[in-house]
Design a protein around this motif. Structure first.
Motif, PDB file in Angstrom:
ATOM      1  N   THR A 275       0.836  -1.205   0.000  1.00 21.30           N
ATOM      2  CA  THR A 275       0.000   0.000   0.000  1.00 21.30           C
ATOM      3  C   THR A 275       0.871   1.255   0.000  1.00 21.30           C
ATOM      4  O   THR A 275       0.628   2.202  -0.763  1.00 21.30           O
ATOM      5  CB  THR A 275      -0.926   0.019   1.228  1.00 21.30           C
ATOM      6  N   VAL A 360      -3.794   1.119  -5.224  1.00 14.97           N
ATOM      7  CA  VAL A 360      -3.836   1.619  -3.839  1.00 14.97           C
ATOM      8  C   VAL A 360      -5.124   1.193  -3.154  1.00 14.97           C
ATOM      9  O   VAL A 360      -5.124   0.704  -2.010  1.00 14.97           O
ATOM     10  CB  VAL A 360      -3.685   3.159  -3.802  1.00 14.97           C
ATOM     11  N   ALA A 363      -5.160  -2.559  -2.479  1.00 14.54           N
ATOM     12  CA  ALA A 363      -4.240  -2.900  -1.388  1.00 14.54           C
ATOM     13  C   ALA A 363      -4.820  -2.484  -0.040  1.00 14.54           C
ATOM     14  O   ALA A 363      -4.693  -3.211   0.957  1.00 14.54           O
ATOM     15  CB  ALA A 363      -2.886  -2.224  -1.609  1.00 14.54           C
ATOM     16  N   LEU A 364      -5.464  -1.320   0.018  1.00 13.84           N
ATOM     17  CA  LEU A 364      -6.098  -0.868   1.266  1.00 13.84           C
ATOM     18  C   LEU A 364      -7.204  -1.824   1.701  1.00 13.84           C
ATOM     19  O   LEU A 364      -7.329  -2.152   2.885  1.00 13.84           O
ATOM     20  CB  LEU A 364      -6.665   0.542   1.091  1.00 13.84           C
TER      21      LEU A 364
END
Length: 389
Positions: A275, A360, A363-364
């Motif tokens: 991230t 992003v 991944a979060l």
């Protein structure tokens, strides 16, 4: 590690090289078959679709077959698909060859993991898997570029034949070196499907999907991002891919060593780093001094999460063929979704940086998927402190 595991890694190297080699010869194949470049792109999609859909279906038919025999049969089926591609005289025949190879590849991944689990002690399975997936990573770093170079120098058919010869070599070596394993206990698809009632297994699948989806959302568009946003020259792009590839190999060596003992901790640290790397990449995409370290972090914490991902799945759902083949299909689906959503974001007008932001977000969500685990660790520590006091 038994030598047989390195043979399995060689086979996975060949299959992964075959999967991505079409990307390096798209213009050549388009001219050969009289189709558009986008239609050649569908050949890659067909391979992935074969892995996602056909792999688990073929595995279901192999449940009661001895693992060594199943692997040899799948290697033979993959070889048939590769040879069909080498002699293909039309786009339709090439499409058929890609589907056959994709189906065989997915099932072979699952069988390879199952064999490796049978050849080593339980506390060495993560390391064994890291060697198998090392073949995948070396294929992306060396195999695919080499296949592209061979295609440019000697023609695309020569490249297909070269991979076919390596597949044949790996199959013959596997026949000699993989020991005869005990025949699996007779089972049925209904019995095998009981593993999928485990919600923790699906939680493990979800995390794997998000890690790979996040990684490939960005990775699929590295080349145009490097040249058009960061300002690197076209000649520098291969070097950047080598740097990324070296990071994935190094990361795989590290996670392979630690995956068995610290499975969930490695996944958590890896997702946080992934991230951070993607976020840094997105924010500093116009600055080379920021992009290079970010790419290294993505290389270390993206694809190298495969060993702990597999270790978690085996620990949760067992080392059965269906469990591991479905995991392979879900990981492949992550590649497809990550790259596709990234492409849709570009088409929607959000620019080349959009795929990185897609990464992003994925991944979060992956970090969030591990919150129950992190909360459990926190509770254990609090209880330990209370006991000590």
């Amino acid at each position: 590690m038994p030598l047989a595991i390195y043979v399995l890694s060689l086979a996975i190297f060949c299959m992964t090289t075959s999967e991505f080699m079409v990307a390096g010869m798209m213009n050549t194949l388009a001219g050969e078959f009289g189709v558009s470049v986008s239609q050649v792109g569908y050949l890659i999609t067909a391979f992935s679709a074969g892995m996602v859909v056909g792999g688990p279906l073929l595995t279901a038919a192999l449940l009661n077959m001895p693992r060594k025999k199943a692997f040899i049969m799948l290697t033979g089926l993959f070889l048939a698909g590769q040879l069909l591609g080498a002699i293909a005289g039309s786009y339709e025949v090439m499409m058929a060859s890609r589907i056959i190879a994709g189906v065989a590849s997915s099932a072979a991944f699952g069988v390879s993991i199952s064999i490796s689990a049978s050849l080593v002690e339980e506390n060495q399975r993560g390391r064994a898997v890291s060697i198998i997936f090392g073949g995948l990573m070396i294929a992306t770093v060396l195999g695919t570029p080499a296949a592209t170079w061979v295609a440019d120098a000697y023609g695309w058919r020569f490249s297909f034949w070269a991979v076919a010869i390596l597949v044949l070599l790996s199959g013959v070596t596997a026949l000699r070196l993989i020991p005869v394993l005990s025949r699996p206990e007779p089972t049925s698809l209904r019995h095998e499907m009981k593993s999928f009632r485990n919600r923790k297994l699906w939680a493990a699948y979800l995390t794997s999907f998000l890690i790979i989806g996040a990684t490939f959302a960005a990775f699929s568009y590295f080349a145009p991002i490097f040249t058009e946003l960061t300002g690197f020259s076209t000649s520098a792009v291969p070097l950047l891919f080598v740097v990324y590839g070296a990071a994935t190999v190094a990361g795989n060596l590290i996670t392979g060593r630690l995956a068995d003992r610290y499975t969930m901790l490695i996944l958590t640290i890896g997702l946080v780093l992934l991230t951070f790397g993607l976020l840094t990449f997105a924010i500093g995409v116009h600055t080379a001094a920021v992009v290079i370290p970010a790419v290294i972090i993505i290389g270390l914490a993206g694809v190298p999460m495969n060993p702990p991902m597999v270790a978690r799945v085996i620990r949760t759902g067992g080392s059965g063929l269906m469990v591991n083949t479905v995991h392979t299909a879900i990981v492949t689906f992550g590649v497809v979704v990550g790259s596709s959503v990234g492409g849709l974001a570009i088409s929607a007008g959000y620019g080349l940086v959009a795929p990185i932001w897609v990464g992003v977000v994925l991944a979060l969500v992956g970090v969030i998927s591990l919150l129950p685990y992190m909360r459990g660790i926190f509770k254990v520590k609090v209880v330990d402190m209370d006991i000590k006091h």
